[in-house]
Design a protein around this motif. Structure first.
Motif, PDB file in Angstrom:
ATOM      1  N   TRP A  91     -79.493 -18.733 -48.113  1.00 28.09           N
ATOM      2  CA  TRP A  91     -80.886 -18.346 -48.337  1.00 28.09           C
ATOM      3  C   TRP A  91     -81.249 -18.315 -49.818  1.00 28.09           C
ATOM      4  O   TRP A  91     -82.390 -18.597 -50.187  1.00 28.09           O
ATOM      5  CB  TRP A  91     -81.173 -17.015 -47.660  1.00 28.09           C
ATOM      6  CG  TRP A  91     -81.199 -17.181 -46.171  1.00 28.09           C
ATOM      7  CD1 TRP A  91     -80.306 -16.683 -45.269  1.00 28.09           C
ATOM      8  CD2 TRP A  91     -82.133 -17.953 -45.421  1.00 28.09           C
ATOM      9  NE1 TRP A  91     -80.629 -17.090 -44.005  1.00 28.09           N
ATOM     10  CE2 TRP A  91     -81.756 -17.868 -44.063  1.00 28.09           C
ATOM     11  CE3 TRP A  91     -83.259 -18.704 -45.755  1.00 28.09           C
ATOM     12  CZ2 TRP A  91     -82.456 -18.508 -43.042  1.00 28.09           C
ATOM     13  CZ3 TRP A  91     -83.960 -19.340 -44.742  1.00 28.09           C
ATOM     14  CH2 TRP A  91     -83.555 -19.246 -43.410  1.00 28.09           C
ATOM     15  N   ALA A 116     -80.495 -24.829 -44.890  1.00 28.19           N
ATOM     16  CA  ALA A 116     -81.879 -24.362 -44.838  1.00 28.19           C
ATOM     17  C   ALA A 116     -82.775 -25.039 -45.872  1.00 28.19           C
ATOM     18  O   ALA A 116     -83.986 -24.796 -45.889  1.00 28.19           O
ATOM     19  CB  ALA A 116     -81.920 -22.843 -45.041  1.00 28.19           C
ATOM     20  N   ASN A 117     -82.197 -25.887 -46.731  1.00 28.65           N
ATOM     21  CA  ASN A 117     -83.002 -26.537 -47.776  1.00 28.65           C
ATOM     22  C   ASN A 117     -82.451 -27.930 -48.064  1.00 28.65           C
ATOM     23  O   ASN A 117     -82.147 -28.277 -49.209  1.00 28.65           O
ATOM     24  CB  ASN A 117     -83.003 -25.690 -49.045  1.00 28.65           C
ATOM     25  CG  ASN A 117     -84.058 -26.121 -50.048  1.00 28.65           C
ATOM     26  OD1 ASN A 117     -84.990 -26.848 -49.710  1.00 28.65           O
ATOM     27  ND2 ASN A 117     -83.916 -25.687 -51.298  1.00 28.65           N
ATOM     28  N   THR A 138     -90.255 -22.616 -40.557  1.00 27.29           N
ATOM     29  CA  THR A 138     -90.340 -23.582 -41.660  1.00 27.29           C
ATOM     30  C   THR A 138     -91.426 -23.180 -42.655  1.00 27.29           C
ATOM     31  O   THR A 138     -91.233 -23.245 -43.876  1.00 27.29           O
ATOM     32  CB  THR A 138     -90.609 -25.000 -41.114  1.00 27.29           C
ATOM     33  OG1 THR A 138     -89.547 -25.380 -40.237  1.00 27.29           O
ATOM     34  CG2 THR A 138     -90.698 -26.009 -42.260  1.00 27.29           C
ATOM     35  N   ILE A 170     -90.171 -20.283 -44.785  1.00 24.17           N
ATOM     36  CA  ILE A 170     -89.248 -20.741 -45.841  1.00 24.17           C
ATOM     37  C   ILE A 170     -90.025 -21.429 -46.956  1.00 24.17           C
ATOM     38  O   ILE A 170     -89.786 -21.177 -48.147  1.00 24.17           O
ATOM     39  CB  ILE A 170     -88.187 -21.693 -45.243  1.00 24.17           C
ATOM     40  CG1 ILE A 170     -87.286 -20.940 -44.256  1.00 24.17           C
ATOM     41  CG2 ILE A 170     -87.345 -22.327 -46.358  1.00 24.17           C
ATOM     42  CD1 ILE A 170     -86.358 -21.845 -43.465  1.00 24.17           C
ATOM     43  N   ASN A 171     -90.964 -22.290 -46.597  1.00 21.16           N
ATOM     44  CA  ASN A 171     -91.747 -23.021 -47.595  1.00 21.16           C
ATOM     45  C   ASN A 171     -92.611 -22.096 -48.448  1.00 21.16           C
ATOM     46  O   ASN A 171     -92.999 -22.451 -49.566  1.00 21.16           O
ATOM     47  CB  ASN A 171     -92.627 -24.072 -46.917  1.00 21.16           C
ATOM     48  CG  ASN A 171     -91.810 -25.215 -46.329  1.00 21.16           C
ATOM     49  OD1 ASN A 171     -90.661 -25.432 -46.727  1.00 21.16           O
ATOM     50  ND2 ASN A 171     -92.383 -25.939 -45.377  1.00 21.16           N
ATOM     51  N   PHE A 212     -90.986 -13.149 -40.315  1.00 17.35           N
ATOM     52  CA  PHE A 212     -90.344 -14.411 -40.704  1.00 17.35           C
ATOM     53  C   PHE A 212     -90.788 -15.542 -39.770  1.00 17.35           C
ATOM     54  O   PHE A 212     -90.056 -16.010 -38.906  1.00 17.35           O
ATOM     55  CB  PHE A 212     -88.824 -14.244 -40.669  1.00 17.35           C
ATOM     56  CG  PHE A 212     -88.054 -15.432 -41.182  1.00 17.35           C
ATOM     57  CD1 PHE A 212     -88.267 -15.910 -42.469  1.00 17.35           C
ATOM     58  CD2 PHE A 212     -87.114 -16.064 -40.384  1.00 17.35           C
ATOM     59  CE1 PHE A 212     -87.550 -16.996 -42.946  1.00 17.35           C
ATOM     60  CE2 PHE A 212     -86.397 -17.149 -40.849  1.00 17.35           C
ATOM     61  CZ  PHE A 212     -86.614 -17.616 -42.133  1.00 17.35           C
ATOM     62  N   PRO A 226     -85.925 -18.208 -52.569  1.00 16.44           N
ATOM     63  CA  PRO A 226     -86.994 -17.361 -52.023  1.00 16.44           C
ATOM     64  C   PRO A 226     -87.539 -16.389 -53.065  1.00 16.44           C
ATOM     65  O   PRO A 226     -86.874 -16.051 -54.041  1.00 16.44           O
ATOM     66  CB  PRO A 226     -86.288 -16.602 -50.901  1.00 16.44           C
ATOM     67  CG  PRO A 226     -84.882 -16.457 -51.403  1.00 16.44           C
ATOM     68  CD  PRO A 226     -84.592 -17.740 -52.144  1.00 16.44           C
ATOM     69  N   THR A 264     -82.528 -21.611 -50.909  1.00 20.37           N
ATOM     70  CA  THR A 264     -83.934 -21.936 -50.621  1.00 20.37           C
ATOM     71  C   THR A 264     -84.866 -21.411 -51.714  1.00 20.37           C
ATOM     72  O   THR A 264     -86.076 -21.635 -51.649  1.00 20.37           O
ATOM     73  CB  THR A 264     -84.384 -21.349 -49.268  1.00 20.37           C
ATOM     74  OG1 THR A 264     -84.400 -19.922 -49.350  1.00 20.37           O
ATOM     75  CG2 THR A 264     -83.462 -21.789 -48.135  1.00 20.37           C
ATOM     76  N   ALA A 318     -87.218 -15.488 -46.978  1.00 19.20           N
ATOM     77  CA  ALA A 318     -85.915 -15.737 -46.360  1.00 19.20           C
ATOM     78  C   ALA A 318     -85.509 -14.522 -45.534  1.00 19.20           C
ATOM     79  O   ALA A 318     -85.850 -13.392 -45.876  1.00 19.20           O
ATOM     80  CB  ALA A 318     -84.860 -16.019 -47.425  1.00 19.20           C
TER      81      ALA A 318
END
Length: 512
Positions: free
Chosen positions: A422, A368-369, A336, A339-340, A311, A427, A425, A344
């Motif tokens: 999460w 987180a987003n 970052t 995540i992008n 991660f 994922p 975000t 997650a």
């Protein structure tokens, strides 16, 4: 017949917006091990904080009688002076102080303001001998594993001439061996006449050591069971906890597994505290869309370090190897970027790393987003409320509103907030590290259902768990890890607890 040591009568405790305890009654006999069971949020820890003076007299209604004397504790010091000592789930030790300094912190062996270190060391040795810890009294706490830290906490309690020892989830963070040692220690204390209260979600452990069990549900005392006289089974305890029969601990799930969407090749991670040691060594694995992959292993095997290093290199030094997502190699240098790229990670330590406890549910879910609810650098408060409310309902987070601080939520609801964060975000790969640690059976079932739903959406899910029944109950495929290496891989059909334990405790590689 044993005399009654403790009686709590009609205890009621209210927080803003919620009645945590509602007319609770509890009776503890001298010399017994008494278990408290209930779902997260049932009021177990709150009741013990009332008893120990963490919540002082006047902040609740009802009566506490200890050795037939009415007690009105203004703080924890007063309860300790009577021999009531609580060990909280979050251990209260100072990492950089020694074992001896921690044991006698606030209870220093001093005369005329001068600490007698010889007496401190001598008494520490005696206490460590009682709890079976062979370390030097001068060893810093941060050099001990969690199991040994738990023993230091018990030694600290014994230094206060404890009559009633309260342990809140004492084995939640322990491996099987450390849990076994701790339970044996409680049984030994019982032989010596000590009284204990244990809060635990591990029903097999309760069945092994407890003489009586009191079940709480929704802030009320439901019933007290005598382990010798009553027909006590895990199913009966669960029914009392959740108010219904729970016929299956794991929801039925038929996976729809597709192509490989995530792959790790030849992954190695150097221990940041020891440059000569790789904490993860030559690990390779894959996850397919719609697949739930489990990683089993003892504490210290390197599972969390593996997950965190993947991660966005959140852990470790000199990380080498390759990551592939949908066949394309990823070069992740920070969180970052992870995540992008649709990855997650739900941490095993939800209070320290997963949540901002002082903030409300809404803030934690969107944290987180933020770009999803913001335009340039300005957060759209209305949109933030809409998104947070959606997840509160979807995840069944039990709270008066999304403005409630996460520190006031039960463990199960805190875990749902982290999952919401999460999921927000969006994922493709979700890594879950001990996702149900310290959570009751009812909340676990809900978490498992959420995990299945994520897999059904085509996401790849990686689960790390120290509970073998959980790994077997939820995973489609299982890797076994030992000393930084994968030692076996099993399909759901081929996996058994015996096989997994075999490869958790020995070297060699087996592919099924």
């Amino acid at each position: 017949m044993s005399s009654v040591l403790l009686e709590m009568k009609n205890i009621t405790k209210t927080f803003p917006g919620v009645k945590a305890l509602n007319d609770v009654n509890l009776q503890i006999k001298e010399g017994e091990i008494h278990a408290l069971c209930g779902e997260n949020g049932a009021g177990k820890s709150t009741l013990m904080k009332v008893l120990s003076g963490v919540y002082p007299h006047g902040s609740y209604t009802g009566d506490i009688l200890f050795s037939n004397e009415v007690c009105e504790f203004k703080d924890i010091k007063q309860s300790e002076n009577l021999g009531i000592v609580i060990i909280h789930q979050e251990l209260a030790l100072i990492p950089f102080l020694s074992i001896a300094e921690n044991i006698f912190l606030g209870n220093e062996q001093a005369k005329n303001g001068i600490i007698n270190f010889n007496a401190t060391i001598a008494k520490t040795k005696d206490l460590l001998n009682v709890v079976g810890l062979k370390e030097s009294p001068n060893t810093p706490i941060n050099q001990l594993g969690v199991g040994k830290q738990q023993l230091v906490e018990i030694a600290k309690a014994l230094s206060k001439k404890v009559k009633l020892l309260i342990l809140d989830e004492p084995t939640a963070a322990l491996n099987e061996d450390d849990s076994e040692n701790l339970l044996n220690l409680l049984l030994e204390f019982k032989k010596q006449g000590m009284t204990s209260i244990i809060i635990s979600h591990k029903l097999n452990e309760i069945a092994r050591v407890a003489d009586s069990i009191t079940i709480l549900r929704d802030g009320k005392s439901i019933e007290t069971l005598d382990m010798k006289k009553d027909l006590v089974t895990e199913d009966r305890i669960i029914k009392g906890m959740v108010g219904r029969d729970l016929t299956n601990r794991y929801p039925d799930h038929t996976p729809n597994i597709g192509e490989t969407i995530f792959e790790v090749r030849n992954w190695e991670v150097q221990d940041p505290a020891n440059p000569d040691r790789n904490i993860v060594e030559d690990v390779s694995f894959s996850i397919r869309s719609g697949e739930i992959v489990g990683i089993a292993g003892l504490m210290g095997a390197g599972r969390t370090e593996l997950a965190m290093s993947i991660f966005g290199k959140a852990y470790g030094k000199k990380i080498t190897g390759q990551l592939f997502k949908d066949g394309k190699e990823l070069k992740l240098t920070d969180i970052t970027q992870a995540i992008n790229n649709g990855i997650a990670y739900v941490t095993e330590d939800r209070k320290q790393y997963g949540l901002v406890l002082e903030e409300d549910i809404k803030t934690n879910i969107t944290l987180a987003n933020l770009k999803k609810v913001a335009k340039k650098t300005v957060v759209n408060g209305h949109q933030e409320v809409i998104e947070a409310e959606k997840y509160r309902k979807q995840m069944n987070i039990k709270s008066p509103s999304i403005l409630q601080k996460t520190m006031n939520l039960s463990g199960g609801n805190q875990q749902k907030v982290i999952l919401s964060k999460w999921m927000f975000t969006e994922p493709d790969i979700l890594i879950l590290d001990e996702p149900t640690r310290g959570i009751d059976v009812g909340a676990k079932y809900e978490i498992y259902s959420i995990i299945n739903t994520l897999a059904d959406q085509g996401k790849g899910v990686l689960i790390i768990s120290s509970e073998l029944p959980e790994i077997l109950g939820i995973s489609d495929r299982i890797y076994v890890m030992r000393e930084g290496k994968f030692t076996a891989e099993f399909t759901r059909e081929d996996a058994t607890q015996e096989k997994i334990m075999k490869y958790m405790t020995r070297t060699g590689v087996e592919q099924q």
